[in-house]
Write a protein that holds these residues in place. Structure first.
Motif, PDB file in Angstrom:
ATOM      1  N   GLU A 142       0.829  -1.208   0.000  1.00  0.00           N
ATOM      2  CA  GLU A 142       0.000   0.000   0.000  1.00  0.00           C
ATOM      3  C   GLU A 142       0.862   1.255   0.000  1.00  0.00           C
ATOM      4  O   GLU A 142       2.032   1.210   0.374  1.00  0.00           O
ATOM      5  CB  GLU A 142      -0.861   0.024   1.265  1.00  0.00           C
ATOM      6  N   SER A 143       0.234   2.338  -0.338  1.00  0.00           N
ATOM      7  CA  SER A 143       0.892   3.634  -0.270  1.00  0.00           C
ATOM      8  C   SER A 143       1.309   3.919   1.172  1.00  0.00           C
ATOM      9  O   SER A 143       0.563   3.639   2.103  1.00  0.00           O
ATOM     10  CB  SER A 143      -0.100   4.690  -0.768  1.00  0.00           C
ATOM     11  N   GLY A 144       2.515   4.406   1.337  1.00  0.00           N
ATOM     12  CA  GLY A 144       3.006   4.738   2.669  1.00  0.00           C
ATOM     13  C   GLY A 144       3.614   3.559   3.416  1.00  0.00           C
ATOM     14  O   GLY A 144       4.046   3.699   4.559  1.00  0.00           O
ATOM     15  N   SER A 145       3.691   2.397   2.776  1.00  0.00           N
ATOM     16  CA  SER A 145       4.186   1.206   3.481  1.00  0.00           C
ATOM     17  C   SER A 145       5.719   1.109   3.468  1.00  0.00           C
ATOM     18  O   SER A 145       6.276   0.184   4.054  1.00  0.00           O
ATOM     19  CB  SER A 145       3.545  -0.061   2.890  1.00  0.00           C
ATOM     20  N   GLY A 146       6.393   2.031   2.777  1.00  0.00           N
ATOM     21  CA  GLY A 146       7.852   2.046   2.820  1.00  0.00           C
ATOM     22  C   GLY A 146       8.527   1.473   1.581  1.00  0.00           C
ATOM     23  O   GLY A 146       9.743   1.256   1.576  1.00  0.00           O
ATOM     24  N   LYS A 147       7.769   1.291   0.503  1.00  0.00           N
ATOM     25  CA  LYS A 147       8.331   0.677  -0.708  1.00  0.00           C
ATOM     26  C   LYS A 147       9.439   1.530  -1.325  1.00  0.00           C
ATOM     27  O   LYS A 147      10.509   1.019  -1.668  1.00  0.00           O
ATOM     28  CB  LYS A 147       7.222   0.446  -1.758  1.00  0.00           C
ATOM     29  N   THR A 148       9.143   2.819  -1.473  1.00  0.00           N
ATOM     30  CA  THR A 148      10.142   3.701  -2.084  1.00  0.00           C
ATOM     31  C   THR A 148      11.389   3.774  -1.203  1.00  0.00           C
ATOM     32  O   THR A 148      12.523   3.729  -1.713  1.00  0.00           O
ATOM     33  CB  THR A 148       9.536   5.104  -2.307  1.00  0.00           C
ATOM     34  N   THR A 149      11.186   3.861   0.090  1.00  0.00           N
ATOM     35  CA  THR A 149      12.335   3.899   1.006  1.00  0.00           C
ATOM     36  C   THR A 149      13.174   2.636   0.847  1.00  0.00           C
ATOM     37  O   THR A 149      14.407   2.696   0.809  1.00  0.00           O
ATOM     38  CB  THR A 149      11.837   4.043   2.465  1.00  0.00           C
ATOM     39  N   PHE A 150      12.519   1.490   0.733  1.00  0.00           N
ATOM     40  CA  PHE A 150      13.224   0.212   0.554  1.00  0.00           C
ATOM     41  C   PHE A 150      14.065   0.239  -0.724  1.00  0.00           C
ATOM     42  O   PHE A 150      15.259  -0.107  -0.711  1.00  0.00           O
ATOM     43  CB  PHE A 150      12.203  -0.923   0.533  1.00  0.00           C
ATOM     44  N   LEU A 151      13.474   0.692  -1.830  1.00  0.00           N
ATOM     45  CA  LEU A 151      14.235   0.749  -3.092  1.00  0.00           C
ATOM     46  C   LEU A 151      15.384   1.757  -2.997  1.00  0.00           C
ATOM     47  O   LEU A 151      16.479   1.501  -3.496  1.00  0.00           O
ATOM     48  CB  LEU A 151      13.321   1.108  -4.271  1.00  0.00           C
ATOM     49  N   HIS A 152      15.128   2.888  -2.340  1.00  0.00           N
ATOM     50  CA  HIS A 152      16.205   3.876  -2.170  1.00  0.00           C
ATOM     51  C   HIS A 152      17.368   3.308  -1.358  1.00  0.00           C
ATOM     52  O   HIS A 152      18.529   3.596  -1.643  1.00  0.00           O
ATOM     53  CB  HIS A 152      15.667   5.149  -1.502  1.00  0.00           C
ATOM     54  N   LEU A 153      17.061   2.503  -0.367  1.00  0.00           N
ATOM     55  CA  LEU A 153      18.120   1.881   0.426  1.00  0.00           C
ATOM     56  C   LEU A 153      18.916   0.893  -0.425  1.00  0.00           C
ATOM     57  O   LEU A 153      20.149   0.857  -0.365  1.00  0.00           O
ATOM     58  CB  LEU A 153      17.522   1.155   1.639  1.00  0.00           C
ATOM     59  N   ILE A 154      18.209   0.097  -1.228  1.00  0.00           N
ATOM     60  CA  ILE A 154      18.894  -0.874  -2.090  1.00  0.00           C
ATOM     61  C   ILE A 154      19.810  -0.145  -3.070  1.00  0.00           C
ATOM     62  O   ILE A 154      20.951  -0.546  -3.295  1.00  0.00           O
ATOM     63  CB  ILE A 154      17.879  -1.751  -2.858  1.00  0.00           C
ATOM     64  N   ALA A 155      19.306   0.973  -3.615  1.00  0.00           N
ATOM     65  CA  ALA A 155      20.079   1.724  -4.613  1.00  0.00           C
ATOM     66  C   ALA A 155      21.151   2.606  -3.978  1.00  0.00           C
ATOM     67  O   ALA A 155      21.925   3.245  -4.687  1.00  0.00           O
ATOM     68  CB  ALA A 155      19.137   2.579  -5.451  1.00  0.00           C
ATOM     69  N   GLY A 156      21.173   2.678  -2.651  1.00  0.00           N
ATOM     70  CA  GLY A 156      22.144   3.536  -1.990  1.00  0.00           C
ATOM     71  C   GLY A 156      21.834   5.017  -2.150  1.00  0.00           C
ATOM     72  O   GLY A 156      22.712   5.862  -1.965  1.00  0.00           O
ATOM     73  N   LEU A 157      20.596   5.343  -2.489  1.00  0.00           N
ATOM     74  CA  LEU A 157      20.184   6.747  -2.546  1.00  0.00           C
ATOM     75  C   LEU A 157      19.944   7.275  -1.145  1.00  0.00           C
ATOM     76  O   LEU A 157      19.928   8.478  -0.906  1.00  0.00           O
ATOM     77  CB  LEU A 157      18.902   6.895  -3.383  1.00  0.00           C
ATOM     78  N   LEU A 158      19.742   6.356  -0.220  1.00  0.00           N
ATOM     79  CA  LEU A 158      19.576   6.668   1.205  1.00  0.00           C
ATOM     80  C   LEU A 158      20.536   5.779   1.976  1.00  0.00           C
ATOM     81  O   LEU A 158      20.767   4.630   1.582  1.00  0.00           O
ATOM     82  CB  LEU A 158      18.175   6.261   1.649  1.00  0.00           C
ATOM     83  N   ALA A 159      21.063   6.303   3.074  1.00  0.00           N
ATOM     84  CA  ALA A 159      21.906   5.489   3.947  1.00  0.00           C
ATOM     85  C   ALA A 159      21.023   4.732   4.939  1.00  0.00           C
ATOM     86  O   ALA A 159      20.095   5.305   5.513  1.00  0.00           O
ATOM     87  CB  ALA A 159      22.890   6.379   4.688  1.00  0.00           C
ATOM     88  N   ALA A 160      21.296   3.452   5.129  1.00  0.00           N
ATOM     89  CA  ALA A 160      20.535   2.641   6.092  1.00  0.00           C
ATOM     90  C   ALA A 160      20.982   2.958   7.515  1.00  0.00           C
ATOM     91  O   ALA A 160      22.117   3.401   7.738  1.00  0.00           O
ATOM     92  CB  ALA A 160      20.753   1.167   5.796  1.00  0.00           C
ATOM     93  N   ASP A 161      20.096   2.742   8.493  1.00  0.00           N
ATOM     94  CA  ASP A 161      20.489   2.840   9.909  1.00  0.00           C
ATOM     95  C   ASP A 161      21.373   1.657  10.279  1.00  0.00           C
ATOM     96  O   ASP A 161      22.319   1.772  11.045  1.00  0.00           O
ATOM     97  CB  ASP A 161      19.261   2.833  10.823  1.00  0.00           C
ATOM     98  N   ARG A 162      21.003   0.511   9.756  1.00  0.00           N
ATOM     99  CA  ARG A 162      21.825  -0.677   9.940  1.00  0.00           C
ATOM    100  C   ARG A 162      21.434  -1.713   8.894  1.00  0.00           C
ATOM    101  O   ARG A 162      20.490  -1.528   8.135  1.00  0.00           O
ATOM    102  CB  ARG A 162      21.655  -1.255  11.350  1.00  0.00           C
ATOM    103  N   GLY A 163      22.175  -2.803   8.840  1.00  0.00           N
ATOM    104  CA  GLY A 163      21.851  -3.878   7.909  1.00  0.00           C
ATOM    105  C   GLY A 163      22.719  -3.812   6.677  1.00  0.00           C
ATOM    106  O   GLY A 163      23.618  -2.977   6.569  1.00  0.00           O
ATOM    107  N   ARG A 164      22.414  -4.714   5.756  1.00  0.00           N
ATOM    108  CA  ARG A 164      23.322  -4.955   4.655  1.00  0.00           C
ATOM    109  C   ARG A 164      22.572  -5.142   3.342  1.00  0.00           C
ATOM    110  O   ARG A 164      21.573  -5.878   3.279  1.00  0.00           O
ATOM    111  CB  ARG A 164      24.044  -6.265   4.997  1.00  0.00           C
ATOM    112  N   VAL A 165      23.057  -4.457   2.327  1.00  0.00           N
ATOM    113  CA  VAL A 165      22.581  -4.686   0.961  1.00  0.00           C
ATOM    114  C   VAL A 165      23.787  -5.126   0.152  1.00  0.00           C
ATOM    115  O   VAL A 165      24.739  -4.361  -0.001  1.00  0.00           O
ATOM    116  CB  VAL A 165      21.984  -3.407   0.338  1.00  0.00           C
ATOM    117  N   ALA A 166      23.773  -6.373  -0.321  1.00  0.00           N
ATOM    118  CA  ALA A 166      24.864  -6.884  -1.149  1.00  0.00           C
ATOM    119  C   ALA A 166      24.386  -7.017  -2.585  1.00  0.00           C
ATOM    120  O   ALA A 166      23.301  -7.546  -2.853  1.00  0.00           O
ATOM    121  CB  ALA A 166      25.339  -8.234  -0.616  1.00  0.00           C
ATOM    122  N   LEU A 167      25.211  -6.508  -3.501  1.00  0.00           N
ATOM    123  CA  LEU A 167      24.958  -6.667  -4.939  1.00  0.00           C
ATOM    124  C   LEU A 167      26.099  -7.518  -5.456  1.00  0.00           C
ATOM    125  O   LEU A 167      27.197  -7.014  -5.678  1.00  0.00           O
ATOM    126  CB  LEU A 167      24.962  -5.311  -5.624  1.00  0.00           C
TER     127      LEU A 167
END
Ligand code: ADP
Ligand code: MG
Length: 225
Positions: free
Chosen positions: A40-65
């Motif tokens: 749904e709208s507002g559920s954090g989808k865009t934020t999730f994609l931004h984190l994967i793309a490194g457009l946003l810095a994560a608070d913690r955790g790991r994205v491996a490509l």
């Protein structure tokens, strides 16, 4: 190809506390695979994609490509890794209004590892049916055509992963259907994995692998001062 582990992101709220928006314990996408996340709208989808793309810095955790860890890198190196590995299709396309169709695709390539390759740009624009619009500016195109420029640009650097954020959100049903078919095909032809997020059932219907984002993303409810 994409491996997300214990990824978290919170944002400050106007009252001075923070609210967690993304908490994804584990998500995996194989090379060349195609997956859609329904949310749904507002559920954090865009934020999730931004984190994967490194457009946003994560608070913690790991994205491996593959072998590279996006979340370990400072911003400038995240930008470089994104340019090398990721094609991003924004909901609102984000085309450069002062540049032609061809330039929009070439400029994206300029940041990639191979540099601008006019022949490849033309080939992609031909593939998305825009070879007769190379010198047009974005405002001189229909919404569906702008979306196709965005698709060509996302594929321009031969990315291993394409991220698509509600790519049919600004299209009518017929053009949305066409755009989705095209995105899936062009990704397949180019060997790119595809991760799409959407709330549009018609768009989601194109995918065999559809996962509920709410089942994947479980943000904490506690609000820290
Ligand atoms: N930069 C930001 N600062 C504060 N809150 C934000 C920011 N970006 C997103 N949010 C909040 O995070 C939540 C999820 O947003 P978003 O990832 O855009 O969701 P979706 O794409 O699923 O609609 C929303 O409540 C939004 O207000
Ligand atoms: Mg969004």
């Amino acid at each position: 190809m994409l491996e997300v582990t214990d990824l978290r992101k919170s944002f400050p709220t106007p009252d001075g506390s923070r609210v967690e928006v993304v908490r994804v314990a584990a998500f995996h996408l194989a090379a060349g695979a195609q997956c859609a996340l329904r949310g749904e709208s507002g559920s954090g989808k865009t934020t999730f994609l931004h984190l994967i793309a490194g457009l946003l810095a994560a608070d913690r955790g790991r994205v491996a490509l593959g072998a590279e860890i996006m979340t370990d890198l400072p911003e400038s190196r995240r930008d470089r890794l994104r340019a090398a590995k990721i094609g991003y299709i924004f909901q609102t396309f984000n085309l450069l209004q002062g540049h032609t169709v061809l330039e929009n695709v070439l400029l994206g390539m300029g940041f990639g590892p191979r540099g601008a390759d006019a022949a490849h740009a033309r080939e992609l624009l031909d593939r998305v049916g825009l070879s007769h619009r190379l010198r047009h500016f974005p405002r001189q195109l229909s919404t569906g055509q702008q979306q196709r420029v965005a698709v060509a640009r996302a594929l321009a650097n031969r990315p291993a992963l394409v991220l698509a954020d509600e790519p049919t959100g600004n299209l009518d049903p017929r053009h949305g259907h066409e755009a989705l078919g095209l995105i899936r095909e062009v990704c397949r032809e180019n060997g790119a994995a595809l991760l799409l997020v959407s709330h549009d059932e018609q768009a989601l219907g194109h995918f065999e692998d559809v996962q509920d984002f709410a089942a994947l993303n479980r943000p904490g409810t506690e609000v820290r001062p």
